[in-house]
Design a protein around this motif. Sequence first.
Motif, short mmCIF file in Angstrom:
data_model
loop_
_atom_site.label_atom_id
_atom_site.label_comp_id
_atom_site.label_asym_id
_atom_site.label_seq_id
_atom_site.Cartn_x
_atom_site.Cartn_y
_atom_site.Cartn_z
N GLU A 260 0.82 -1.21 0.00
CA GLU A 260 0.00 0.00 0.00
C GLU A 260 0.86 1.26 0.00
O GLU A 260 0.50 2.27 -0.60
CB GLU A 260 -0.96 -0.03 1.21
N GLN A 261 2.05 1.20 0.66
CA GLN A 261 2.89 2.41 0.63
C GLN A 261 3.40 2.65 -0.79
O GLN A 261 3.59 3.78 -1.20
CB GLN A 261 4.01 2.37 1.68
N ARG A 262 3.61 1.57 -1.56
CA ARG A 262 4.03 1.75 -2.95
C ARG A 262 2.92 2.41 -3.76
O ARG A 262 3.15 3.35 -4.52
CB ARG A 262 4.38 0.39 -3.56
N ARG A 263 1.72 1.90 -3.59
CA ARG A 263 0.57 2.48 -4.32
C ARG A 263 0.37 3.93 -3.91
O ARG A 263 0.09 4.80 -4.76
CB ARG A 263 -0.70 1.68 -4.02
N GLY A 264 0.52 4.19 -2.61
CA GLY A 264 0.33 5.55 -2.09
C GLY A 264 1.32 6.53 -2.68
O GLY A 264 0.99 7.70 -2.90
N ARG A 265 2.53 6.06 -2.94
CA ARG A 265 3.54 6.95 -3.53
C ARG A 265 3.10 7.41 -4.92
O ARG A 265 3.25 8.58 -5.28
CB ARG A 265 4.88 6.23 -3.59
N LEU A 266 2.56 6.49 -5.71
CA LEU A 266 2.09 6.85 -7.05
C LEU A 266 0.86 7.77 -6.96
O LEU A 266 0.75 8.75 -7.70
CB LEU A 266 1.73 5.59 -7.85
N ILE B 206 -4.26 -3.21 -9.26
CA ILE B 206 -3.44 -3.97 -10.22
C ILE B 206 -2.67 -3.03 -11.14
O ILE B 206 -1.49 -3.21 -11.42
CB ILE B 206 -4.33 -4.94 -11.03
N GLY B 207 -3.38 -1.98 -11.59
CA GLY B 207 -2.73 -1.00 -12.46
C GLY B 207 -1.60 -0.28 -11.72
O GLY B 207 -0.53 -0.04 -12.29
N LEU B 208 -1.83 0.05 -10.45
CA LEU B 208 -0.81 0.75 -9.67
C LEU B 208 0.40 -0.17 -9.45
O LEU B 208 1.55 0.27 -9.56
CB LEU B 208 -1.39 1.18 -8.31
N ASP B 209 0.12 -1.44 -9.15
CA ASP B 209 1.23 -2.38 -8.90
C ASP B 209 2.07 -2.56 -10.15
O ASP B 209 3.30 -2.64 -10.09
CB ASP B 209 0.69 -3.74 -8.43
N SER B 210 1.40 -2.63 -11.28
CA SER B 210 2.12 -2.83 -12.52
C SER B 210 2.96 -1.59 -12.86
O SER B 210 4.10 -1.69 -13.31
CB SER B 210 1.11 -3.22 -13.60
N LEU B 211 2.39 -0.41 -12.58
CA LEU B 211 3.14 0.82 -12.82
C LEU B 211 4.34 0.89 -11.87
O LEU B 211 5.45 1.29 -12.27
CB LEU B 211 2.22 2.03 -12.61
N PHE B 212 4.13 0.48 -10.62
CA PHE B 212 5.24 0.53 -9.66
C PHE B 212 6.34 -0.45 -10.05
O PHE B 212 7.54 -0.18 -9.84
CB PHE B 212 4.76 0.25 -8.22
N ASP B 213 5.96 -1.57 -10.66
CA ASP B 213 6.98 -2.51 -11.17
C ASP B 213 7.90 -1.82 -12.16
O ASP B 213 9.10 -2.12 -12.22
CB ASP B 213 6.32 -3.72 -11.84
N GLY B 214 7.32 -0.93 -12.95
CA GLY B 214 8.12 -0.18 -13.91
C GLY B 214 9.15 0.70 -13.21
O GLY B 214 10.31 0.79 -13.61
N TYR B 215 8.70 1.34 -12.11
CA TYR B 215 9.65 2.15 -11.33
C TYR B 215 10.73 1.25 -10.72
O TYR B 215 11.93 1.57 -10.77
CB TYR B 215 8.93 2.92 -10.21
N LEU B 216 10.31 0.11 -10.17
CA LEU B 216 11.29 -0.79 -9.52
C LEU B 216 12.36 -1.26 -10.51
O LEU B 216 13.53 -1.38 -10.15
CB LEU B 216 10.58 -2.00 -8.92
#
Length: 230
Positions: free
Chosen positions: A65-71, A87-97
Amino acid sequence: MGVLRAVCFDLDGTLFDHRGSARAGATRFLESLGIAATESALDSWFAAEDAQFERWRSGQISFQEQRRGRLRTALPSLGCQPPSDGIGLDSLFDGYLASYRASWRVFPGSVSLLRELRGRGYRLGLLTNGSEEQQLNKLTHTGLDGAFDAVCVSERIGFQKPDERAFLTAAHELGVDASDCLFVGDSAAHDIAGARTAGMHGLLVNHSAEEAVGIKTAVLACITAHGDAR
Ligand SMILES: [Mg+2]
């Protein structure tokens, strides 16, 4: 004061150049979204990271949730609407990672310092707040895996710095008394205050300071001041 037998380190901002890695990673990521990675854009990104990470650290939200919150908090102010679903947020965060991991690096002197301390016979520990998987990945990716006698990640040991029990667990896993251990970290509140409460010695390092001498010089000078009997 007893002779030091062990040196225990914080990871992010101490041995590992989290800010430099994250800055390079965030620059690539924001640019991939069509956002110019200006100083103020990066400031917004890191302000969101600090705020959301602290919410996770204090137990208010999950790590995911902290990852999603950052976006959710950083992107709208930069003119980019984040996905509305998890799901969309997690996938976008994977791009950052992916961008962040490609930029991982340690500070100059970290590896040779650990080698030097090992050669002098010190027990070496790592005590870090974070997820076990991510922190261990950092060690593997930067060649620091295998450098420590004990690796304590808060997720595994069940205590977060500055809780003194986190430091006492690290001392226990190192097989030394807390009073025989020097703790090296970049946070006065999370690293040094906690270490001293637990009975360890503390050394605050600041890589961004104008007069920074580098972690290797700082730690070796501190050990000499404690009386290196080895
Ligand atoms: Mg740190």
